[in-house]
Design an enzyme around this catalytic site. Sequence first.
Site, PDB file in Angstrom:
ATOM      1  N   ARG A  85       0.816  -1.220   0.000  1.00 42.07           N
ATOM      2  CA  ARG A  85       0.000   0.000   0.000  1.00 42.07           C
ATOM      3  C   ARG A  85       0.851   1.272   0.000  1.00 42.07           C
ATOM      4  O   ARG A  85       0.497   2.264   0.632  1.00 42.07           O
ATOM      5  CB  ARG A  85      -0.943   0.040   1.208  1.00 42.07           C
ATOM      6  CG  ARG A  85      -2.124  -0.885   1.138  1.00 42.07           C
ATOM      7  CD  ARG A  85      -3.212  -0.309   0.232  1.00 42.07           C
ATOM      8  NE  ARG A  85      -4.327  -1.239   0.154  1.00 42.07           N
ATOM      9  CZ  ARG A  85      -5.422  -1.154   0.884  1.00 42.07           C
ATOM     10  NH1 ARG A  85      -5.585  -0.151   1.710  1.00 42.07           N
ATOM     11  NH2 ARG A  85      -6.350  -2.052   0.772  1.00 42.07           N
ATOM     12  N   TYR A 142     -14.763 -11.916   0.207  1.00 39.43           N
ATOM     13  CA  TYR A 142     -15.466 -10.647  -0.073  1.00 39.43           C
ATOM     14  C   TYR A 142     -16.689 -10.890  -0.953  1.00 39.43           C
ATOM     15  O   TYR A 142     -17.746 -10.274  -0.778  1.00 39.43           O
ATOM     16  CB  TYR A 142     -14.524  -9.642  -0.759  1.00 39.43           C
ATOM     17  CG  TYR A 142     -13.484  -9.076   0.185  1.00 39.43           C
ATOM     18  CD1 TYR A 142     -13.781  -7.985   1.002  1.00 39.43           C
ATOM     19  CD2 TYR A 142     -12.219  -9.649   0.290  1.00 39.43           C
ATOM     20  CE1 TYR A 142     -12.839  -7.477   1.880  1.00 39.43           C
ATOM     21  CE2 TYR A 142     -11.267  -9.147   1.174  1.00 39.43           C
ATOM     22  CZ  TYR A 142     -11.588  -8.067   1.971  1.00 39.43           C
ATOM     23  OH  TYR A 142     -10.667  -7.568   2.852  1.00 39.43           O
ATOM     24  N   ASP A 188      -6.744  -3.128  -7.481  1.00 33.96           N
ATOM     25  CA  ASP A 188      -7.284  -3.716  -6.257  1.00 33.96           C
ATOM     26  C   ASP A 188      -7.619  -5.176  -6.508  1.00 33.96           C
ATOM     27  O   ASP A 188      -7.920  -5.550  -7.647  1.00 33.96           O
ATOM     28  CB  ASP A 188      -8.539  -2.976  -5.786  1.00 33.96           C
ATOM     29  CG  ASP A 188      -8.851  -3.315  -4.335  1.00 33.96           C
ATOM     30  OD1 ASP A 188      -8.247  -2.701  -3.436  1.00 33.96           O
ATOM     31  OD2 ASP A 188      -9.656  -4.236  -4.100  1.00 33.96           O
ATOM     32  N   ARG A 224      -3.835   6.661   0.636  1.00 39.39           N
ATOM     33  CA  ARG A 224      -4.376   7.892   1.240  1.00 39.39           C
ATOM     34  C   ARG A 224      -3.430   8.648   2.155  1.00 39.39           C
ATOM     35  O   ARG A 224      -3.680   9.802   2.485  1.00 39.39           O
ATOM     36  CB  ARG A 224      -5.661   7.566   2.000  1.00 39.39           C
ATOM     37  CG  ARG A 224      -6.844   7.375   1.079  1.00 39.39           C
ATOM     38  CD  ARG A 224      -8.017   6.803   1.808  1.00 39.39           C
ATOM     39  NE  ARG A 224      -7.644   5.493   2.329  1.00 39.39           N
ATOM     40  CZ  ARG A 224      -8.482   4.647   2.911  1.00 39.39           C
ATOM     41  NH1 ARG A 224      -9.736   4.986   3.077  1.00 39.39           N
ATOM     42  NH2 ARG A 224      -8.066   3.477   3.343  1.00 39.39           N
ATOM     43  N   ARG A 264      -7.031  10.901  -6.625  1.00 41.64           N
ATOM     44  CA  ARG A 264      -8.226  10.105  -6.304  1.00 41.64           C
ATOM     45  C   ARG A 264      -9.492  10.963  -6.408  1.00 41.64           C
ATOM     46  O   ARG A 264     -10.498  10.513  -6.962  1.00 41.64           O
ATOM     47  CB  ARG A 264      -8.036   9.571  -4.880  1.00 41.64           C
ATOM     48  CG  ARG A 264      -9.226   8.994  -4.198  1.00 41.64           C
ATOM     49  CD  ARG A 264      -9.425   7.561  -4.610  1.00 41.64           C
ATOM     50  NE  ARG A 264     -10.388   6.936  -3.724  1.00 41.64           N
ATOM     51  CZ  ARG A 264     -11.709   7.111  -3.799  1.00 41.64           C
ATOM     52  NH1 ARG A 264     -12.219   7.891  -4.719  1.00 41.64           N
ATOM     53  NH2 ARG A 264     -12.503   6.500  -2.955  1.00 41.64           N
TER      54      ARG A 264
HETATM   55  O1  CP3 Z   1       0.006   0.358  -3.175  1.00 39.06           O
HETATM   56  C1  CP3 Z   1      -0.408  -0.823  -3.263  1.00 39.06           C
HETATM   57  O2  CP3 Z   1      -0.177  -1.709  -2.421  1.00 39.06           O
HETATM   58  C2  CP3 Z   1      -1.133  -1.225  -4.550  1.00 39.06           C
HETATM   59  C3  CP3 Z   1      -2.534  -1.108  -4.573  1.00 39.06           C
HETATM   60  C4  CP3 Z   1      -3.423  -2.008  -3.713  1.00 39.06           C
HETATM   61  C5  CP3 Z   1      -4.667  -1.543  -3.190  1.00 39.06           C
HETATM   62  N1  CP3 Z   1      -5.308  -2.615  -2.628  1.00 39.06           N
HETATM   63  C6  CP3 Z   1      -5.160  -0.163  -3.306  1.00 39.06           C
HETATM   64  C7  CP3 Z   1      -6.279   0.283  -2.447  1.00 39.06           C
HETATM   65  C8  CP3 Z   1      -3.309  -3.356  -3.377  1.00 39.06           C
HETATM   66  C9  CP3 Z   1      -2.155  -4.324  -3.632  1.00 39.06           C
HETATM   67  C10 CP3 Z   1      -4.512  -3.725  -2.696  1.00 39.06           C
HETATM   68  C11 CP3 Z   1      -4.778  -5.096  -2.225  1.00 39.06           C
HETATM   69  C12 CP3 Z   1      -6.011  -5.350  -1.459  1.00 39.06           C
HETATM   70  N2  CP3 Z   1      -7.239  -4.793  -1.604  1.00 39.06           N
HETATM   71  C13 CP3 Z   1      -6.094  -6.369  -0.461  1.00 39.06           C
HETATM   72  C14 CP3 Z   1      -4.991  -7.305  -0.049  1.00 39.06           C
HETATM   73  C15 CP3 Z   1      -4.033  -6.674   0.908  1.00 39.06           C
HETATM   74  C16 CP3 Z   1      -4.621  -6.306   2.251  1.00 39.06           C
HETATM   75  O3  CP3 Z   1      -4.705  -5.086   2.501  1.00 39.06           O
HETATM   76  O4  CP3 Z   1      -4.977  -7.204   3.025  1.00 39.06           O
HETATM   77  C17 CP3 Z   1      -7.416  -6.343   0.026  1.00 39.06           C
HETATM   78  C18 CP3 Z   1      -7.983  -7.247   1.113  1.00 39.06           C
HETATM   79  C19 CP3 Z   1      -8.136  -5.355  -0.720  1.00 39.06           C
HETATM   80  C20 CP3 Z   1      -9.581  -5.021  -0.625  1.00 39.06           C
HETATM   81  C21 CP3 Z   1      -9.792  -3.604  -0.229  1.00 39.06           C
HETATM   82  N3  CP3 Z   1      -9.510  -2.532  -1.039  1.00 39.06           N
HETATM   83  C22 CP3 Z   1     -10.298  -3.113   1.002  1.00 39.06           C
HETATM   84  C23 CP3 Z   1     -10.709  -3.988   2.173  1.00 39.06           C
HETATM   85  C24 CP3 Z   1     -10.324  -1.733   0.903  1.00 39.06           C
HETATM   86  C25 CP3 Z   1     -10.886  -0.777   1.927  1.00 39.06           C
HETATM   87  C26 CP3 Z   1      -9.932  -0.499   3.009  1.00 39.06           C
HETATM   88  C27 CP3 Z   1      -9.231   0.805   2.756  1.00 39.06           C
HETATM   89  O5  CP3 Z   1      -8.028   0.864   3.034  1.00 39.06           O
HETATM   90  O6  CP3 Z   1      -9.914   1.724   2.314  1.00 39.06           O
HETATM   91  C28 CP3 Z   1      -9.781  -1.365  -0.360  1.00 39.06           C
HETATM   92  C29 CP3 Z   1      -9.618   0.003  -0.905  1.00 39.06           C
HETATM   93  C30 CP3 Z   1      -8.259   0.381  -1.386  1.00 39.06           C
HETATM   94  N4  CP3 Z   1      -7.431  -0.407  -2.140  1.00 39.06           N
HETATM   95  C31 CP3 Z   1      -7.640   1.655  -1.208  1.00 39.06           C
HETATM   96  C32 CP3 Z   1      -6.399   1.598  -1.880  1.00 39.06           C
HETATM   97  C33 CP3 Z   1      -5.393   2.702  -2.017  1.00 39.06           C
HETATM   98  C34 CP3 Z   1      -8.259   2.856  -0.514  1.00 39.06           C
HETATM   99  C35 CP3 Z   1      -9.417   3.351  -1.319  1.00 39.06           C
HETATM  100  C36 CP3 Z   1      -9.510   4.842  -1.432  1.00 39.06           C
HETATM  101  O7  CP3 Z   1      -8.606   5.516  -1.962  1.00 39.06           O
HETATM  102  O8  CP3 Z   1     -10.575   5.346  -1.038  1.00 39.06           O
END
Ligand code: CP3
Length: 351
Positions: free
Chosen positions: A31, A157, A81, A35, A44
Amino acid sequence: MRDLNAKSPTKHFLAPFSDNTVQPPPVWLMRQAGRYLPEYRKTRADAGSFLDLCYAPKLAAEVTLQPIRRYGFDAAILFSDILVVPDALGQNVRFAEGEGPRLDPVKTVADLHRLDLSNTHYKFAKVCETVALLSKELPRETALIGFCGAPWTVATYMAEGRGSSDQAAARSWAYRDRQGFSELIGLLTEASIVYLSGQVDAGANALQIFDSWAGSLAEDEFERWVIAPTARIVAEIRRRHPQVPIIGFPRGAAALLQKYIDGTNVDGVSCDTSCPLSVMQAIAKTGKVVQGNLDPLLLVTGGEALDARADAICQAMAGLPFVFNLGHGIVPETPPENVARLVHRIRKTGN
Ligand code: CP3
């Protein structure tokens, strides 16, 4: 181990995968785009919804590059994602502001039959366009990591319709109707192969499979829903792209880590924060690459507590095939200057 040097002599991140332990260790952070960075929040906001951002190649490439410009990480991870796969298969996926993902749950085989692998082409192509842009724009020395969610984690999910603390919907479905659930896992396995293979064709240098909820399964269920589908993905990607290292991240499953490595044949594993350094050392001594496991909350705390733990991890893993990373993703509260402090500290290791 396979010789990757011939292909990418300049990418520090790839060295541990070709038997070269390097000092300082390569570093990137899960990540690393997100944010906690003001420039991410700006892009974003311009993109509209989160999924719009994932499917807009120029903007997705831009947010992938943001942390590389700031910190010069050894690897960039494609901005996308894990829920792009169910979305591309035809499930309704949305990200409610501040609430995380929401999906129309897939609860039965009838729901499952409404999804279709042949739907995925258009959306996967958008993500692969991002990869292609990045492989042109990234500095030569920076590796590009593609990824997908592991079938088990994505299925949690899809079945629940949202994130959950116990993954009850998927676990219950698997107990109640093994055949139907296995169809869901099979569909995700095939979709993941198409998706990852497309990312490599577009220029990804390495792949990571995120199994964030691997830790919620009993041992035989772990073999069935985590190890078997991951093994199939690894075997198929390796057949098509033998030069590309694959990292598995079975979060929360430290006790089953060796079984996971033996069963899936991944090139490396990412270890969560609860994984003991002694376990990481033992795995690295077998020649597998180990990645991890700094607590993301130490990146919020900063200061000497951060330095001390980063030093301890680097010291424990010195001379072994190791990639510095967190035990889980960066949290939004992280001060960007703490990330700079960490990268600077690691780069001083062994110099
Ligand atoms: O920088 C990176 O690592 C690359 C991008 C990336 C994202 N999600 C961007 C993201 C990667 C590799 C993921 C993987 C992901 N997504 C996982 C596996 C890793 C982990 O965290 O356990 C999972 C379970 C998800 C599903 C997911 N996506 C959730 C549960 C959420 C909400 C939680 C949150 O942090 O908001 C997301 C949203 C998400 N994915 C964001 C980002 C940058 C935030 C969304 C936003 O900008 O509003």
